[in-house]
Design a protein around this motif. Structure first.
Motif, PDB file in Angstrom:
ATOM      1  N   THR A 135       0.824  -1.204   0.000  1.00 45.72           N
ATOM      2  CA  THR A 135       0.000   0.000   0.000  1.00 45.72           C
ATOM      3  C   THR A 135       0.858   1.253   0.000  1.00 45.72           C
ATOM      4  OG1 THR A 135      -0.156   0.019   2.409  1.00 45.72           O
ATOM      5  CG2 THR A 135      -1.908  -1.110   1.211  1.00 45.72           C
ATOM      6  N   HIS A 136       2.102   1.154   0.491  1.00 44.05           N
ATOM      7  CA  HIS A 136       2.984   2.309   0.514  1.00 44.05           C
ATOM      8  C   HIS A 136       3.756   2.459  -0.799  1.00 44.05           C
ATOM      9  CE1 HIS A 136       2.285   3.139   4.707  1.00 44.05           C
ATOM     10  NE2 HIS A 136       2.439   1.857   4.948  1.00 44.05           N
ATOM     11  N   LEU A 137       3.667   1.472  -1.697  1.00 43.26           N
ATOM     12  CA  LEU A 137       4.394   1.532  -2.946  1.00 43.26           C
ATOM     13  C   LEU A 137       3.619   2.257  -4.037  1.00 43.26           C
ATOM     14  CD1 LEU A 137       5.920  -2.048  -3.066  1.00 43.26           C
ATOM     15  CD2 LEU A 137       7.009   0.053  -2.342  1.00 43.26           C
ATOM     16  N   GLY A 138       2.362   2.618  -3.769  1.00 44.63           N
ATOM     17  CA  GLY A 138       1.542   3.327  -4.749  1.00 44.63           C
ATOM     18  C   GLY A 138       1.992   4.768  -4.905  1.00 44.63           C
ATOM     19  N   LYS A 139       1.232   5.500  -5.724  1.00 45.74           N
ATOM     20  CA  LYS A 139       1.554   6.901  -5.943  1.00 45.74           C
ATOM     21  C   LYS A 139       1.355   7.690  -4.658  1.00 45.74           C
ATOM     22  CE  LYS A 139      -0.097   8.687  -9.911  1.00 45.74           C
ATOM     23  NZ  LYS A 139      -1.137   8.922 -10.930  1.00 45.74           N
ATOM     24  N   PRO A 140       2.301   8.543  -4.306  1.00 44.63           N
ATOM     25  CA  PRO A 140       2.098   9.380  -3.121  1.00 44.63           C
ATOM     26  C   PRO A 140       0.988  10.389  -3.387  1.00 44.63           C
ATOM     27  CG  PRO A 140       4.123   9.989  -4.248  1.00 44.63           C
ATOM     28  CD  PRO A 140       3.576   8.779  -4.954  1.00 44.63           C
ATOM     29  N   GLN A 141       0.255  10.736  -2.348  1.00 45.96           N
ATOM     30  CA  GLN A 141      -0.797  11.717  -2.503  1.00 45.96           C
ATOM     31  C   GLN A 141      -0.182  13.086  -2.690  1.00 45.96           C
ATOM     32  OE1 GLN A 141      -3.632  11.584   0.582  1.00 45.96           O
ATOM     33  NE2 GLN A 141      -4.188   9.485   0.197  1.00 45.96           N
ATOM     34  N   THR A 142      -0.798  13.846  -3.588  1.00 42.67           N
ATOM     35  CA  THR A 142      -0.284  15.176  -3.835  1.00 42.67           C
ATOM     36  C   THR A 142      -0.864  16.147  -2.815  1.00 42.67           C
ATOM     37  OG1 THR A 142      -2.053  15.581  -5.408  1.00 42.67           O
ATOM     38  CG2 THR A 142       0.020  14.780  -6.298  1.00 42.67           C
ATOM     39  N   VAL A 143      -0.030  17.036  -2.363  1.00 42.27           N
ATOM     40  CA  VAL A 143      -0.459  18.050  -1.410  1.00 42.27           C
ATOM     41  C   VAL A 143      -0.632  19.345  -2.181  1.00 42.27           C
ATOM     42  CG1 VAL A 143       0.203  19.341   0.640  1.00 42.27           C
ATOM     43  CG2 VAL A 143       0.777  16.921   0.451  1.00 42.27           C
ATOM     44  N   SER A 144      -1.810  19.949  -2.063  1.00 44.56           N
ATOM     45  CA  SER A 144      -2.091  21.173  -2.812  1.00 44.56           C
ATOM     46  C   SER A 144      -1.989  22.379  -1.878  1.00 44.56           C
ATOM     47  CB  SER A 144      -3.473  21.092  -3.437  1.00 44.56           C
ATOM     48  OG  SER A 144      -4.436  20.887  -2.430  1.00 44.56           O
ATOM     49  N   GLY A 145      -0.792  22.695  -1.463  1.00 37.94           N
ATOM     50  CA  GLY A 145      -0.607  23.825  -0.568  1.00 37.94           C
ATOM     51  C   GLY A 145       0.061  23.399   0.718  1.00 37.94           C
ATOM     52  N   ALA A 146       0.145  24.354   1.613  1.00 37.19           N
ATOM     53  CA  ALA A 146       0.805  24.099   2.891  1.00 37.19           C
ATOM     54  C   ALA A 146      -0.031  23.167   3.763  1.00 37.19           C
ATOM     55  CB  ALA A 146       1.032  25.417   3.619  1.00 37.19           C
ATOM     56  N   VAL A 147       0.654  22.359   4.538  1.00 36.61           N
ATOM     57  CA  VAL A 147      -0.022  21.491   5.498  1.00 36.61           C
ATOM     58  C   VAL A 147      -0.352  22.338   6.723  1.00 36.61           C
ATOM     59  CG1 VAL A 147       0.214  19.458   6.952  1.00 36.61           C
ATOM     60  CG2 VAL A 147       1.181  19.457   4.652  1.00 36.61           C
ATOM     61  N   GLN A 148      -1.613  22.307   7.125  1.00 36.80           N
ATOM     62  CA  GLN A 148      -2.051  23.110   8.270  1.00 36.80           C
ATOM     63  C   GLN A 148      -1.976  22.270   9.541  1.00 36.80           C
ATOM     64  OE1 GLN A 148      -5.755  25.295   7.535  1.00 36.80           O
ATOM     65  NE2 GLN A 148      -5.594  24.607   5.398  1.00 36.80           N
ATOM     66  N   THR A 149      -1.406  22.827  10.578  1.00 39.70           N
ATOM     67  CA  THR A 149      -1.326  22.146  11.870  1.00 39.70           C
ATOM     68  C   THR A 149      -2.630  22.391  12.626  1.00 39.70           C
ATOM     69  OG1 THR A 149       1.055  22.425  11.942  1.00 39.70           O
ATOM     70  CG2 THR A 149      -0.047  21.955  14.019  1.00 39.70           C
ATOM     71  N   ILE A 150      -3.229  21.321  13.102  1.00 39.81           N
ATOM     72  CA  ILE A 150      -4.467  21.410  13.868  1.00 39.81           C
ATOM     73  C   ILE A 150      -4.092  21.523  15.343  1.00 39.81           C
ATOM     74  CG2 ILE A 150      -6.617  20.251  14.479  1.00 39.81           C
ATOM     75  CD1 ILE A 150      -6.226  18.579  11.900  1.00 39.81           C
ATOM     76  N   PRO A 151      -4.564  22.571  16.024  1.00 35.87           N
ATOM     77  CA  PRO A 151      -4.266  22.660  17.455  1.00 35.87           C
ATOM     78  C   PRO A 151      -5.004  21.561  18.224  1.00 35.87           C
ATOM     79  CG  PRO A 151      -5.689  24.472  16.770  1.00 35.87           C
ATOM     80  CD  PRO A 151      -5.341  23.703  15.538  1.00 35.87           C
ATOM     81  N   VAL A 152      -4.286  20.920  19.135  1.00 33.61           N
ATOM     82  CA  VAL A 152      -4.871  19.878  19.980  1.00 33.61           C
ATOM     83  C   VAL A 152      -5.153  20.496  21.342  1.00 33.61           C
ATOM     84  CG1 VAL A 152      -4.483  17.622  21.046  1.00 33.61           C
ATOM     85  CG2 VAL A 152      -3.639  18.073  18.732  1.00 33.61           C
ATOM     86  N   PRO A 153      -6.413  20.466  21.784  1.00 35.77           N
ATOM     87  CA  PRO A 153      -6.728  21.047  23.102  1.00 35.77           C
ATOM     88  C   PRO A 153      -5.930  20.382  24.215  1.00 35.77           C
ATOM     89  CG  PRO A 153      -8.731  20.480  21.891  1.00 35.77           C
ATOM     90  CD  PRO A 153      -7.586  19.909  21.118  1.00 35.77           C
ATOM     91  N   ASP A 154      -5.565  21.155  25.239  1.00 35.49           N
ATOM     92  CA  ASP A 154      -4.847  20.602  26.389  1.00 35.49           C
ATOM     93  C   ASP A 154      -5.656  19.484  27.029  1.00 35.49           C
ATOM     94  OD1 ASP A 154      -2.712  22.300  26.100  1.00 35.49           O
ATOM     95  OD2 ASP A 154      -3.497  23.813  27.485  1.00 35.49           O
ATOM     96  N   GLY A 155      -4.983  18.400  27.353  1.00 39.88           N
ATOM     97  CA  GLY A 155      -5.639  17.290  28.029  1.00 39.88           C
ATOM     98  C   GLY A 155      -6.611  16.524  27.143  1.00 39.88           C
ATOM     99  N   CYS A 156      -6.490  16.671  25.845  1.00 43.74           N
ATOM    100  CA  CYS A 156      -7.381  15.979  24.908  1.00 43.74           C
ATOM    101  C   CYS A 156      -6.997  14.496  24.884  1.00 43.74           C
ATOM    102  CB  CYS A 156      -7.238  16.600  23.527  1.00 43.74           C
ATOM    103  SG  CYS A 156      -8.594  16.246  22.421  1.00 43.74           S
ATOM    104  N   PRO A 157      -7.851  13.604  25.406  1.00 46.59           N
ATOM    105  CA  PRO A 157      -7.462  12.202  25.544  1.00 46.59           C
ATOM    106  C   PRO A 157      -7.660  11.402  24.256  1.00 46.59           C
ATOM    107  CG  PRO A 157      -9.641  12.493  26.441  1.00 46.59           C
ATOM    108  CD  PRO A 157      -9.182  13.851  25.968  1.00 46.59           C
ATOM    109  N   LEU A 158      -6.621  10.784  23.783  1.00 47.53           N
ATOM    110  CA  LEU A 158      -6.742   9.880  22.645  1.00 47.53           C
ATOM    111  C   LEU A 158      -7.463   8.605  23.075  1.00 47.53           C
ATOM    112  CD1 LEU A 158      -5.882   9.185  19.683  1.00 47.53           C
ATOM    113  CD2 LEU A 158      -3.882   8.097  20.683  1.00 47.53           C
ATOM    114  N   LYS A 159      -7.113   8.140  24.281  1.00 53.62           N
ATOM    115  CA  LYS A 159      -7.694   6.896  24.801  1.00 53.62           C
ATOM    116  C   LYS A 159      -9.036   7.186  25.478  1.00 53.62           C
ATOM    117  CE  LYS A 159      -4.344   5.537  27.485  1.00 53.62           C
ATOM    118  NZ  LYS A 159      -3.357   4.806  28.251  1.00 53.62           N
ATOM    119  N   GLY A 160      -9.926   6.208  25.403  1.00 51.99           N
ATOM    120  CA  GLY A 160     -11.221   6.346  26.074  1.00 51.99           C
ATOM    121  C   GLY A 160     -12.219   7.133  25.261  1.00 51.99           C
TER     122      GLY A 160
END
Length: 163
Positions: free
Chosen positions: A28-53
């Motif tokens: 799956t990683h050998l396919g064509k890479p996805q094209t990015v149309s512009g800058a990658v935007q960083t998403i702010p993660v709220p403090d204490g935002c739990p991935l688990k649960g």
């Protein structure tokens, strides 16, 4: 050893080398890479935002939000499911979703997973994290989301459970 046997031996090693290379790489990683149309935007993660649960809700500019969830317990070398659920109209605009895992200051190898879109609109993948030999448990999930409105990245810190 005759010349015929030597050629056969070299050919066998060449075939084995090619098969080993193919076997060791995820197709799956050998396919064509996805094209990015512009800058990658960083998403702010709220403090204490739990991935688990209950999960961590992230807001994507001009798109809406997504809920990123993992089970209450994540243990090294044990499978767990990571789910990204688009909320509301976000599902219509979201394309490829992937996640990679890093431990700050450590080389834990390549831990990157494309998430598969499910019939219900969620993105899901089964993941296995390696064990840190220095007994560290702090990880960062780097979530990448692709959409026609841009590409987004969020870095969500979390801690794995000790064995």
């Amino acid at each position: 050893m005759s010349m015929k046997q030597a050629r056969w031996l070299v050919a066998t090693f060449a075939v084995l080398a090619v098969l080993s290379f193919i076997w060791g790489h995820n197709p799956t990683h050998l396919g064509k890479p996805q094209t990015v149309s512009g800058a990658v935007q960083t998403i702010p993660v709220p403090d204490g935002c739990p991935l688990k649960g209950k999960g961590c809700e992230l807001t994507l500019p001009q798109l809406g939000s997504v809920l990123v969830q993992a089970p209450d317990a994540i243990k090294p070398l044990q499978k767990f499911a990571l789910t990204v659920t688009p909320i509301g109209e976000t599902a219509k605009s979201l394309g490829a979703v992937s996640v990679s895992f890093q431990m700050v200051g450590m080389d834990m190898g390549i831990n990157q997973y494309p998430l598969d879109r499910q019939a219900d609109g969620q993105y899901r993948q089964t993941i296995i994290l390696p064990v840190c030999t220095s007994t560290r448990t702090d990880w960062v999930a780097i979530l990448s989301l692709n959409s026609p409105k841009g590409d987004f990245v969020a870095k969500i810190p979390f801690v794995v459970d000790r064995r």
